[in-house]
Design a protein around this motif. Structure first.
Motif, PDB file in Angstrom:
ATOM      1  N   HIS A  98       8.149  14.151  40.044  1.00 12.13           N
ATOM      2  CA  HIS A  98       7.474  15.368  40.500  1.00 12.13           C
ATOM      3  C   HIS A  98       6.856  16.017  39.282  1.00 12.13           C
ATOM      4  O   HIS A  98       7.094  15.571  38.154  1.00 12.13           O
ATOM      5  CB  HIS A  98       8.421  16.306  41.244  1.00 12.13           C
ATOM      6  N   HIS A 100       7.152  18.942  37.702  1.00  8.51           N
ATOM      7  CA  HIS A 100       7.755  19.991  36.862  1.00  8.51           C
ATOM      8  C   HIS A 100       7.692  19.604  35.388  1.00  8.51           C
ATOM      9  O   HIS A 100       7.824  18.431  35.032  1.00  8.51           O
ATOM     10  CB  HIS A 100       9.196  20.269  37.287  1.00  8.51           C
ATOM     11  N   HIS A 103       9.546  16.936  33.343  1.00  2.00           N
ATOM     12  CA  HIS A 103       9.354  15.529  33.705  1.00  2.00           C
ATOM     13  C   HIS A 103       7.993  15.004  33.244  1.00  2.00           C
ATOM     14  O   HIS A 103       7.769  13.799  33.259  1.00  2.00           O
ATOM     15  CB  HIS A 103       9.516  15.363  35.224  1.00  2.00           C
ATOM     16  N   HIS A 177      12.571  19.386  47.099  1.00  2.00           N
ATOM     17  CA  HIS A 177      12.627  20.100  45.802  1.00  2.00           C
ATOM     18  C   HIS A 177      11.229  20.633  45.484  1.00  2.00           C
ATOM     19  O   HIS A 177      11.064  21.792  45.118  1.00  2.00           O
ATOM     20  CB  HIS A 177      13.121  19.141  44.725  1.00  2.00           C
ATOM     21  N   ASP A 196      14.741  15.137  41.001  1.00  2.00           N
ATOM     22  CA  ASP A 196      15.532  16.357  41.128  1.00  2.00           C
ATOM     23  C   ASP A 196      15.989  16.635  42.562  1.00  2.00           C
ATOM     24  O   ASP A 196      16.451  17.734  42.873  1.00  2.00           O
ATOM     25  CB  ASP A 196      14.740  17.571  40.608  1.00  2.00           C
TER      26      ASP A 196
END
Ligand SMILES: [Zn+2]
Length: 321
Positions: A98, A100, A103, A177, A196
């Motif tokens: 994802h 974020h 990451h 998430h 996550d």
């Protein structure tokens, strides 16, 4: 003469004959993200799942901050004392669980490589909203600029580096998430990489773009998926690897844990929160919304999310009940 290896922001350890966990162990954001590396020599390809938070360490003496430099030049004990991609002989495919920041911050290291991301919600990954959705804006840091290939649910990763080779790794859309959250399943190793969606011992965090309702659907999908894989392996007489059940590897903290047990336990915990069986341990304001915490760091499961996501999930369950 013996040369001390350079001090790196990363540590690598072997998970399977082809797979390594790289941990960014002392980053300034205290995220300690997990980066997974699958080496496929036949396909001349290294699959990197997530890129961590860019090597920014609390330790001022760190010499190797670049993930790519670490992979190409730093000796790894678990890899017979060799770097994971010595001489940069193998090409890369990057998969981002994802968007974020913790990451994606090293993704610009791999601008010459294919970057795979979820095709579930292309607007969520639009470059105009990336500073907000990656949380980089909130932290006051630069948002990485990169192009990604958005792939569908059940996408089979193929490497074109030296022929078209299937890596035996499938991308699964598991929104919740975030809308772009994915999991990856490695068939031969029976490894599930969940980003996550779940991990243990640190609070599971939902940003305001997340949804607990959608997370439950993705958990149900994953539980059915791994039960099916475990069943297939039981019945199979000529299984390729030595694994006997699916194991989970998360974006933080958790690695090599039996998947069915962990998924069911995490889902039970979330249901207890919705049923009011867990109490709020903290309330604060974050990104313009009231944010609540349940439990604390060190509990197997704990949760931090906007209070609105809990309300929406409770209302959703009332309606379907
Ligand atoms: Zn995240």
């Amino acid at each position: 003469m013996y040369h001390q290896p350079p001090r790196a922001a990363f540590r690598a350890s072997r998970l399977t004959p082809t797979t390594f966990l790289i941990k960014e162990y002392d980053d300034v954001y205290s995220e300690h993200p997990h980066i997974y590396v699958k080496v496929d020599t036949q396909a001349n390809t290294i699959l990197i799942i997530d890129t961590g938070c860019g090597g920014k360490s609390n330790d001022q003496t760190i010499e190797v901050k670049s993930l790519r430099r670490f992979i190409e030049t730093v000796a790894v004990d678990d890899n017979n004392g060799l770097p994971l991609n010595k001489g940069a002989n193998m090409k890369y495919i990057i998969a981002l669980t994802h968007c974020h920041y913790d990451h994606i911050l090293a993704v610009e290291d791999f601008k010459d490589s294919i970057v795979l991301a979820s095709g579930h919600s292309p607007s969520f990954l639009d470059k105009n909203v990336m500073p907000e959705h990656s949380l980089c804006k909130n932290l006051g840091i630069n948002t990485p600029i990169f192009a990604s290939t958005l792939v569908p649910h059940l996408y089979d990763i193929v490497s074109s580096h030296g022929g078209n080779h299937r890596l035996g790794v499938t991308i699964l859309h598991t929104p919740g998430h975030t809308p772009d959250e994915i999991a990856l399943y490695d068939e031969a190793d029976m490894m599930l990489y969940v980003g996550d969606t779940i991990y243990e011992w640190e609070p599971t965090i939902f940003p305001k773009e997340g949804s607990i309702v959608t997370w439950f659907s993705s958990m149900d999908f994953l539980i059915a998926f791994v039960k099916g894989k475990n069943e297939e392996r039981k019945l199979s007489t000529q299984a390729k690897g030595s694994a006997t059940q699916v194991l989970v590897n998360s974006g933080h903290q958790t690695a090599l844990q039996p998947a069915v047990e962990l998924l069911l336990a995490a889902k039970d915990y979330m249901q207890e929160v919705l049923d009011g069986k867990r109490s709020v341990t903290d309330r604060r304001w974050n990104r313009g919304e009231e944010t609540v915490s349940y439990g604390k760091t060190g509990d197997r499961f704990s949760l931090r999310c906007p209070a609105r996501l809990i309300r929406e999930a409770r209302e959703g369950q009332k309606i379907t009940a």
